[in-house]
Design a protein around this motif. Structure first.
Motif, mmCIF file in Angstrom:
data_model
loop_
_atom_site.group_PDB
_atom_site.id
_atom_site.type_symbol
_atom_site.label_atom_id
_atom_site.label_comp_id
_atom_site.label_asym_id
_atom_site.label_seq_id
_atom_site.Cartn_x
_atom_site.Cartn_y
_atom_site.Cartn_z
ATOM 1 N N ASP A 237 0.827 -1.211 0.000
ATOM 2 C CA ASP A 237 0.000 0.000 0.000
ATOM 3 C C ASP A 237 0.862 1.263 0.000
ATOM 4 O O ASP A 237 0.566 2.228 -0.726
ATOM 5 N N LEU A 238 1.927 1.270 0.800
ATOM 6 C CA LEU A 238 2.784 2.460 0.870
ATOM 7 C C LEU A 238 3.501 2.693 -0.462
ATOM 8 O O LEU A 238 3.634 3.833 -0.917
ATOM 9 N N CYS A 239 3.964 1.623 -1.078
ATOM 10 C CA CYS A 239 4.619 1.770 -2.381
ATOM 11 C C CYS A 239 3.630 2.297 -3.423
ATOM 12 O O CYS A 239 3.981 3.153 -4.263
ATOM 13 N N ALA A 240 2.378 1.818 -3.354
ATOM 14 C CA ALA A 240 1.362 2.314 -4.283
ATOM 15 C C ALA A 240 1.123 3.803 -4.063
ATOM 16 O O ALA A 240 0.984 4.575 -5.035
ATOM 17 N N GLN A 241 1.085 4.228 -2.794
ATOM 18 C CA GLN A 241 0.924 5.655 -2.512
ATOM 19 C C GLN A 241 2.096 6.473 -3.046
ATOM 20 O O GLN A 241 1.934 7.643 -3.426
ATOM 21 N N ALA A 242 3.285 5.839 -3.057
ATOM 22 C CA ALA A 242 4.480 6.519 -3.574
ATOM 23 C C ALA A 242 4.569 6.454 -5.095
ATOM 24 O O ALA A 242 5.506 7.018 -5.689
ATOM 25 N N GLY A 243 3.626 5.755 -5.738
ATOM 26 C CA GLY A 243 3.565 5.763 -7.179
ATOM 27 C C GLY A 243 4.244 4.614 -7.881
ATOM 28 O O GLY A 243 4.493 4.695 -9.091
ATOM 29 N N PRO A 289 5.304 8.542 1.621
ATOM 30 C CA PRO A 289 4.145 8.817 2.484
ATOM 31 C C PRO A 289 4.471 8.466 3.941
ATOM 32 O O PRO A 289 5.516 7.875 4.220
#
Length: 326
Positions: A237-243, A289
């Protein structure tokens, strides 16, 4: 423990009613026989109906009728009678051996569950994440046992989903997990938050930094926990938030193993702080994030707590914001 007293309550409700014959429904054999085992064992022990009735605290005619019905249901004579004096037949001796084993098993089971529920010396089955096993959980139990020094613990380390399944199966009373579960059959309370760090080898291009945006690791190879682990979902999830979607080279089951892989130069990882500094790696604060995981305690909704479980639950809830070491 007085065995007759344990069985007496369940026997009284059968003695005044009609006899349920095994011939009418063979599947009812346990229901029919179980309440009469203590009566039978007492008569066999005394070889006298009146003395057995006095020990059990039941009327002698009630006991006599119960033994007659037991023999009728089994279809065999258990006693040879001479007035109120009786002696076991060969079939009676065979049945007595099994009946005493069954009664002993019930007695041991009763003693066990009573011991586990004892407020002072009872047992708590407690599950927790692997990453909390080296420091957080030992410190919690040590603090709890200042006021409850003899409470016993069964400790289970596992990942979040596995612990939730063990809660539902009745193997655990409480568990510390992350993310905090949201399910209709569970009660969960947030206790604390744990910051995650980007762990890189000490010769990595980012190793001289103290802070990093997660997007700066988009081209890195990651080592992560296996799918199904809460920390793996948080990492994704955090990597997805970081793009970006992380390129995963290795998957493991334990955070310190991942640190070893990072130290060997096999990738980078998002991990909670270690209990002890690990050589060969550098741990960077992630500024964006916001990289953190919530830690909570969960239990089954509607299930009554034994006194030791209730005490430990209250203790954990009192540690909100203070669960994790500084």
């Amino acid at each position: 423990m007085h065995r007759a007293r344990i069985i007496d309550a369940c026997t009284h409700k059968h003695s005044s009613g009609g006899c349920l014959s095994l011939n009418s429904n063979e599947e009812d054999i346990v229901t029919v026989l179980a309440p009469r085992l203590a009566y039978f064992a007492a008569v066999a022990r005394h070889e006298h109906v009146t003395r057995a009735a006095q020990e059990l605290g039941v009327p002698q005619p009630t006991l006599s009728r119960a033994m007659v019905r037991l023999e009728e249901d089994l279809g065999v004579a258990l006693f040879a009678r001479k007035g109120r004096t009786v002696s076991l037949t060969p079939a009676g001796r065979t049945f007595l051996a099994s009946a005493e084993r069954a009664l002993d098993g019930v007695e041991r089971a009763a003693e066990s569950v009573r011991a586990d529920a004892d407020p002072a010396t009872g047992k708590v089955a407690f599950g927790f994440l692997h990453t909390m096993g080296s420091e957080t959980v030992p410190a919690l139990i040590r603090a709890f046992r200042v006021t409850h020094p003899r409470v016993r613990f069964t400790l289970v380390q596992n990942y979040g989903e596995a612990m939730i399944e063990r809660l539902r199966a009745g193997d655990l009373d409480l568990c510390l997990t992350s993310p905090v579960p949201d399910a209709p059959d569970l009660v969960a309370r947030r206790l604390d938050e744990q910051r995650l760090r980007l762990v890189v080898p000490d010769d990595h291009r980012l190793a001289a930094r103290k802070r990093v945006r997660l997007a700066e690791a988009a081209d890195e190879t990651f080592v992560t926990l296996e799918p199904g682990y809460g920390l793996r979902r948080i990492t994704d999830d955090l990597c997805a938030q970081a793009g970006f979607t992380p390129r995963v080279a290795f998957e493991g089951e334990e955070a310190e193993t991942l640190r070893g892989l990072v130290a060997a130069g096999l990738g980078v990882a998002l991990l909670p702080p270690p209990a002890f500094a690990r050589p060969g790696v550098v741990e960077l604060t992630v500024t964006a994030p916001r990289a953190a995981r919530e830690i909570g305690v969960a239990w089954l909704d509607g299930h009554p707590d034994t006194p030791p479980v209730a005490a430990f639950k209250a203790f954990l809830l009192s540690r909100r914001g203070q669960l994790l070491p500084e």
